[in-house]
Write an enzyme that holds these catalytic residues in place. Structure first.
Site, PDB file in Angstrom:
ATOM      1  N   PHE A 189      20.315-108.627 -21.361  1.00 19.23           N
ATOM      2  CA  PHE A 189      19.663-108.026 -22.528  1.00 19.23           C
ATOM      3  C   PHE A 189      18.485-107.200 -22.023  1.00 19.23           C
ATOM      4  CE2 PHE A 189      16.335-108.572 -25.871  1.00 19.23           C
ATOM      5  CZ  PHE A 189      17.003-108.100 -26.980  1.00 19.23           C
ATOM      6  N   GLU A 234      10.300-113.964 -24.761  1.00 22.10           N
ATOM      7  CA  GLU A 234      10.664-113.800 -26.188  1.00 22.10           C
ATOM      8  C   GLU A 234       9.431-113.558 -27.055  1.00 22.10           C
ATOM      9  OE1 GLU A 234      14.056-113.808 -26.885  1.00 22.10           O
ATOM     10  OE2 GLU A 234      14.044-113.988 -24.723  1.00 22.10           O
ATOM     11  N   GLN A 272      -0.274-136.018 -14.902  1.00 29.07           N
ATOM     12  CA  GLN A 272      -1.478-136.850 -14.793  1.00 29.07           C
ATOM     13  C   GLN A 272      -1.133-138.328 -14.704  1.00 29.07           C
ATOM     14  OE1 GLN A 272      -4.337-135.400 -14.463  1.00 29.07           O
ATOM     15  NE2 GLN A 272      -5.725-137.156 -14.472  1.00 29.07           N
ATOM     16  N   GLY A 296       6.206-104.720 -22.156  1.00 21.06           N
ATOM     17  CA  GLY A 296       6.613-106.109 -22.356  1.00 21.06           C
ATOM     18  C   GLY A 296       6.456-106.468 -23.815  1.00 21.06           C
TER      19      GLY A 296
END
Length: 382
Positions: A123, A366, A339, A131
């Site tokens: 895609f 996305e 942690q 972006g």
């Protein structure tokens, strides 16, 4: 209100979870370490029906509802982000545009192989300088007789540079609209087309076993019939595709959070300090309680968004919310998991460090977390 999954959805969760534990878990760390995309594993995922899940049976799809698809992505991500990325991008970004916007001839030509998991499709939206601002694309397509000539480049394109890649959908500027803004059109470009080059990207921090590519178009000539939908519909197609893709990214966040939580809970029950399991210490118990609570909230939010989509109701706001919350949730859960593991959480022998790395892309892909907040704020009238 009914919060129960259907028997089919429960069966999908069980079958995909079993597959992920049996086929993916034993090799996930090795594939991640060597940055190896596994065609064998991808084809196995195709064999159990993980591609084309929402596509009709006319094109060899599974004809399932969107929640079933999201559950499948969630269960893969619970074990490994790379394989989940292959499935999520293969469906939402690869198959989706062809299925929703392609004509019948295009669907018959490409979808059966993609839905059977015999091939993958990319895609092409993101560019080196475009972006979050998808409208800033510089890739162009110029009409020349009965053909279009494409020039430009794309970057960070999943499933676009492996031996299974059949082709890509690429957005290009094809002129100007009446209001002076760029006109965008999507084109189908098959792998092997003269002038089209897909270059694998390596040295990634995350999703190291998925296929990521840079795409280059140097006077790539495609026939007019390779337009996806209609000329000028490209931007709308891309936005609609991203809305659906956000649900699958949300599923990756939800599944990854579940996997990291389960790993932390198991370790906390086994690891002893000061004469008792560290799960008994309130600091750890509260971390795990918060994780369990937030995962439950995330699942309800994401499933509601999918339910809205399945019922053909507006879901853009809920998709943005689900993607944002699930993505950032995985970051919080993975941080707690590391942690709780202490120093061991920083070692590759323990899977939580991979969850920690894989999460970061969910804040970016996305539509970044910042973009999701913009989308949500517009929907609530800000």
């Amino acid at each position: 209100m009914d919060f129960d999954l259907t028997k089919e959805q429960e069966m999908i969760r069980k079958e995909v979870r079993t597959f992920a534990q049996k086929e993916i878990a034993p090799v996930a760390a090795e594939l991640d370490e060597s940055e190896t995309f596994s065609s064998e594993l991808t084809r196995k995922m195709g064999e159990i029906g993980l591609f084309g899940m929402f596509v009709s049976e006319d094109y060899d799809g599974q004809a399932m509802d969107y929640i079933s698809y999201i559950i499948a992505v969630e269960e893969i991500a619970r074990v490994d982000g790379s394989q989940a990325a292959t499935v999520a991008a293969g469906n939402s970004l690869g198959i989706g545009p062809l299925y929703y916007f392609g004509n019948d001839e295009q669907k018959k030509k490409y979808l059966p192989k993609l839905c059977r998991g015999e091939a993958l499709w990319g895609f092409g939206l993101t560019e080196p300088t475009a972006g979050s601002d998808a409208g800033g694309s510089k890739t162009t397509a110029v009409k020349d007789g009965d053909d279009w000539v494409i020039n430009g480049s794309k970057i960070f394109i999943t499933n676009a540079a492996c031996e299974m890649t059949l082709g890509v959908t690429v957005q290009a500027v094809t002129g100007k609209r009446e209001d002076g803004r760029p006109e965008y059109t999507c084109f189908i470009v098959e792998a092997g087309t003269k002038g089209f080059k897909a270059v694998p990207m390596h040295k990634k921090m995350m999703w190291r076993a998925s296929s990521t590519a840079e795409l280059y178009f140097d006077d790539v000539r495609v026939p007019h019939e390779n337009i996806l939908g209609k000329q000028g519909d490209g931007f709308h197609q891309m936005l609609q595709t991203l809305d659906g893709g956000r649900l699958s990214i949300g599923a990756m966040g939800l599944g990854g959070a579940q996997g990291a939580f389960e790993a932390a809970l198991k370790y906390a029950k086994q690891r002893e300090q000061f004469g008792q399991p560290i799960s008994k210490f309130q600091a750890n118990a509260f971390k795990l309680a918060d994780c369990a609570m937030e995962i439950e909230c995330a699942r309800n939010l994401l499933y509601k968004a999918c339910w809205l989509k399945s019922h053909k109701r507006p879901y853009e706001k809920e998709a943005a919310m689900g993607k944002l919350y699930c993505s950032e949730l995985m970051g919080r859960v993975a941080d707690h998991a590391v942690q709780i593991h202490g120093g061991y959480g920083l070692m590759k022998d323990y899977g939580v460090e991979r969850f920690y790395r894989d999460q970061k892309l969910l804040d970016i892909g996305e539509g970044t977390s910042e973009v999701q907040r913009i989308v949500i704020s517009r929907h609530i009238g800000c």
